[in-house]
Design a protein around this motif. Sequence first.
Motif, PDB file in Angstrom:
ATOM      1  N   ASN A 184      64.215 -13.079 -49.167  1.00  0.00           N
ATOM      2  CA  ASN A 184      62.896 -13.573 -48.773  1.00  0.00           C
ATOM      3  C   ASN A 184      62.283 -12.752 -47.630  1.00  0.00           C
ATOM      4  OD1 ASN A 184      63.039 -15.012 -46.076  1.00  0.00           O
ATOM      5  ND2 ASN A 184      64.735 -15.981 -47.143  1.00  0.00           N
ATOM      6  N   ARG A 185      61.036 -13.076 -47.313  1.00  0.00           N
ATOM      7  CA  ARG A 185      60.292 -12.234 -46.362  1.00  0.00           C
ATOM      8  C   ARG A 185      60.997 -12.074 -45.025  1.00  0.00           C
ATOM      9  NH1 ARG A 185      54.975 -11.046 -47.367  1.00  0.00           N
ATOM     10  NH2 ARG A 185      54.493 -10.989 -45.154  1.00  0.00           N
ATOM     11  N   GLU A 186      61.662 -13.164 -44.585  1.00  0.00           N
ATOM     12  CA  GLU A 186      62.388 -13.070 -43.321  1.00  0.00           C
ATOM     13  C   GLU A 186      63.888 -12.912 -43.562  1.00  0.00           C
ATOM     14  OE1 GLU A 186      61.101 -16.823 -42.035  1.00  0.00           O
ATOM     15  OE2 GLU A 186      59.044 -16.135 -42.242  1.00  0.00           O
ATOM     16  N   ASN A 215      64.960  -7.561 -45.459  1.00  0.00           N
ATOM     17  CA  ASN A 215      63.725  -7.221 -44.750  1.00  0.00           C
ATOM     18  C   ASN A 215      63.945  -7.091 -43.245  1.00  0.00           C
ATOM     19  OD1 ASN A 215      61.572  -6.737 -46.535  1.00  0.00           O
ATOM     20  ND2 ASN A 215      61.531  -8.910 -47.083  1.00  0.00           N
ATOM     21  N   ARG A 216      64.768  -7.956 -42.687  1.00  0.00           N
ATOM     22  CA  ARG A 216      65.058  -7.901 -41.245  1.00  0.00           C
ATOM     23  C   ARG A 216      65.692  -6.566 -40.861  1.00  0.00           C
ATOM     24  NH1 ARG A 216      65.482 -12.767 -37.865  1.00  0.00           N
ATOM     25  NH2 ARG A 216      63.618 -13.857 -38.506  1.00  0.00           N
ATOM     26  N   GLU A 226      63.207  -3.705 -41.235  1.00  0.00           N
ATOM     27  CA  GLU A 226      62.224  -3.733 -40.157  1.00  0.00           C
ATOM     28  C   GLU A 226      62.851  -3.299 -38.840  1.00  0.00           C
ATOM     29  OE1 GLU A 226      58.736  -6.978 -40.564  1.00  0.00           O
ATOM     30  OE2 GLU A 226      60.756  -7.763 -40.843  1.00  0.00           O
ATOM     31  N   GLU A 245      55.692  -3.845 -42.873  1.00  0.00           N
ATOM     32  CA  GLU A 245      55.443  -5.133 -43.518  1.00  0.00           C
ATOM     33  C   GLU A 245      56.696  -5.513 -44.312  1.00  0.00           C
ATOM     34  OE1 GLU A 245      52.331  -7.258 -44.605  1.00  0.00           O
ATOM     35  OE2 GLU A 245      52.501  -6.941 -42.440  1.00  0.00           O
ATOM     36  N   PRO A 246      57.045  -6.801 -44.342  1.00  0.00           N
ATOM     37  CA  PRO A 246      58.177  -7.184 -45.192  1.00  0.00           C
ATOM     38  C   PRO A 246      57.903  -6.846 -46.655  1.00  0.00           C
ATOM     39  CG  PRO A 246      57.437  -9.030 -43.837  1.00  0.00           C
ATOM     40  CD  PRO A 246      56.462  -7.927 -43.625  1.00  0.00           C
ATOM     41  N   LEU A 247      58.921  -6.346 -47.371  1.00  0.00           N
ATOM     42  CA  LEU A 247      58.746  -6.038 -48.785  1.00  0.00           C
ATOM     43  C   LEU A 247      58.744  -7.342 -49.591  1.00  0.00           C
ATOM     44  CD1 LEU A 247      61.328  -3.131 -49.103  1.00  0.00           C
ATOM     45  CD2 LEU A 247      58.838  -2.920 -49.000  1.00  0.00           C
ATOM     46  N   PRO A 248      57.904  -7.409 -50.639  1.00  0.00           N
ATOM     47  CA  PRO A 248      57.916  -8.611 -51.487  1.00  0.00           C
ATOM     48  C   PRO A 248      59.090  -8.559 -52.454  1.00  0.00           C
ATOM     49  CG  PRO A 248      56.232  -7.072 -52.240  1.00  0.00           C
ATOM     50  CD  PRO A 248      56.942  -6.415 -51.094  1.00  0.00           C
ATOM     51  N   TYR A 282      60.712 -13.761 -55.762  1.00  0.00           N
ATOM     52  CA  TYR A 282      59.735 -14.379 -56.669  1.00  0.00           C
ATOM     53  C   TYR A 282      58.993 -13.359 -57.509  1.00  0.00           C
ATOM     54  CZ  TYR A 282      60.745 -18.268 -53.586  1.00  0.00           C
ATOM     55  OH  TYR A 282      61.404 -19.213 -52.861  1.00  0.00           O
ATOM     56  N   SER A 300      63.541  -9.797 -58.504  1.00  0.00           N
ATOM     57  CA  SER A 300      64.544 -10.737 -57.994  1.00  0.00           C
ATOM     58  C   SER A 300      65.265 -11.455 -59.143  1.00  0.00           C
ATOM     59  CB  SER A 300      63.901 -11.745 -57.039  1.00  0.00           C
ATOM     60  OG  SER A 300      62.795 -12.372 -57.631  1.00  0.00           O
TER      61      SER A 300
END
Lengths: 223, 274
Positions: free
Chosen positions: B114-116, B120-121, B124, B131-134, B137, B141
């Motif tokens: 997920n975004r966080e 992604n963490r 980043e 920006e966080p990768l999508p 969903y 995934s």
Amino acid sequence: MPTAWGGFTLHWYAALVDNEVILNSVRNTLIVAVVSTALATVIGTLLALGIEQGRRNGFLEAFVFTPMIIPDIVLAIALLSFFTTLKVTLGLHSIILAHVVFNIAFVCAVVRTRLKHFDYSVIEASIDLGASQMGTFWRITLPMIFPGVLAGALLAFTLSVDEFIIAFFTAGAGPSSTTFPMQVYSMIRFGVSPEVNAIATIVLGVSFTLILISQRLGKGVTP
Amino acid sequence: MGPGLTWLAVFLVVPCGLVFTYSFFERGLYGGIDYLFTFENYTRAIDPLYLKIFLQSLKIATMTTVLALLLGYPAAYFIARAPRSRQNIYLILAILPFWSNYLIRTYAWIVMLNREGLINRVLEGAGMIDEPLPLLYNEFSIIVGLLYAYLPFMILSLYASIARLGSELGEASTDLGGNALKTFLGVTLPLTLPGIGAGCVFVFVLSIGNFITPELLGGGKYIMIGNLIYDQFLSARDWPFGASLAFILIGIMMALLFMQAMLVNRYSGGSNRA
């Protein structure tokens, strides 16, 4: 999201122990798993003996194998339609009946591999020496295939504890027949709370401990 | 044998037969079934709306299968050629995920993607993205979830066929002047085709019937045949249509199993000559 991390706490484990809903679902899962495993182990073992001792029958072998390859969702809707058409009220008993279907297939498959190396002359010898059919089964056949039966039962139990789709369809409405995987599913899908993380950690811990134990036991049985 | 066959007859054959007959009846006005014979449920399944879902399921299942083969073959090869004493440990490691709950394993991917989430963490933190990768969903995934769940099936089937091969044939080929690539393409690969077939059928069949992973990792936006069947039975209450979809799914599965059996037959005949 429970991933935004704000420090360590054991609070969610404590919350779990007090959560009646979760404890109840664990209880339901254990009831389903124990009863369906017991039934399937007896029935599946008899089926394996019947298949291995009879004449080779490809159709029969494929038929017994079916529950293992049929998609879960198809078996689930078939059983739901069946119970509904017969107006059977859904609940733990319908989940048990359904779980026995695929458990039979797995027990039968495991016991059959054990029977592949079975020396049938031992049975003839026992009968020649005057033992009855039943006596031979209890004192010769069963002890010889017992490791296979036990392995089949353990597999059936594990699959039954984890099974979600078929239970989900055959449980009916109402929380009284919610199993643990169903509970986890609704927690993930609807109200995500850090309790899910605590549950996941406990389940992983228990699973890996069990596999370690079965590995140790396995070494003792087959050198 | 009696109780077992009776059980399977009552709780497997009769229910499946029931669903099969439902698939030829009309839907009742308020759910339920009207006992009027029709083929409409099957013709409805090729409506563009549903055809799209079928094609999407085929695409996701195919991509999962191809990736599982590409990742699984080197892994299985490595295990099969490892010293005997270590093969068992590697195999146990490969199937270890099976011993935990499927839902929890799927949930773990939500936490990771997920975004966080972890991935992604880390990216980043390393300054690689702003920006966080999508990651969650979407089709990606879903494929990640299915791949993770079914890769062990692929590894086990491939392992069985590579281990049976022994290393002598490869050595013979090398002795006769074949290089590593030639040996692999000319000897190893053809002889392990039955294993490849079995592994691919396993992964494909399991992927295409799945509805939990698309539901949880696809966020309900990317539905597959399994989700469609689920909706017809539990939400739309259109059992006849759901039943016809289930039998189309079984049809696809049977066709694949049949093809796999043909492949095995052909190669068990061919391997005598090799």
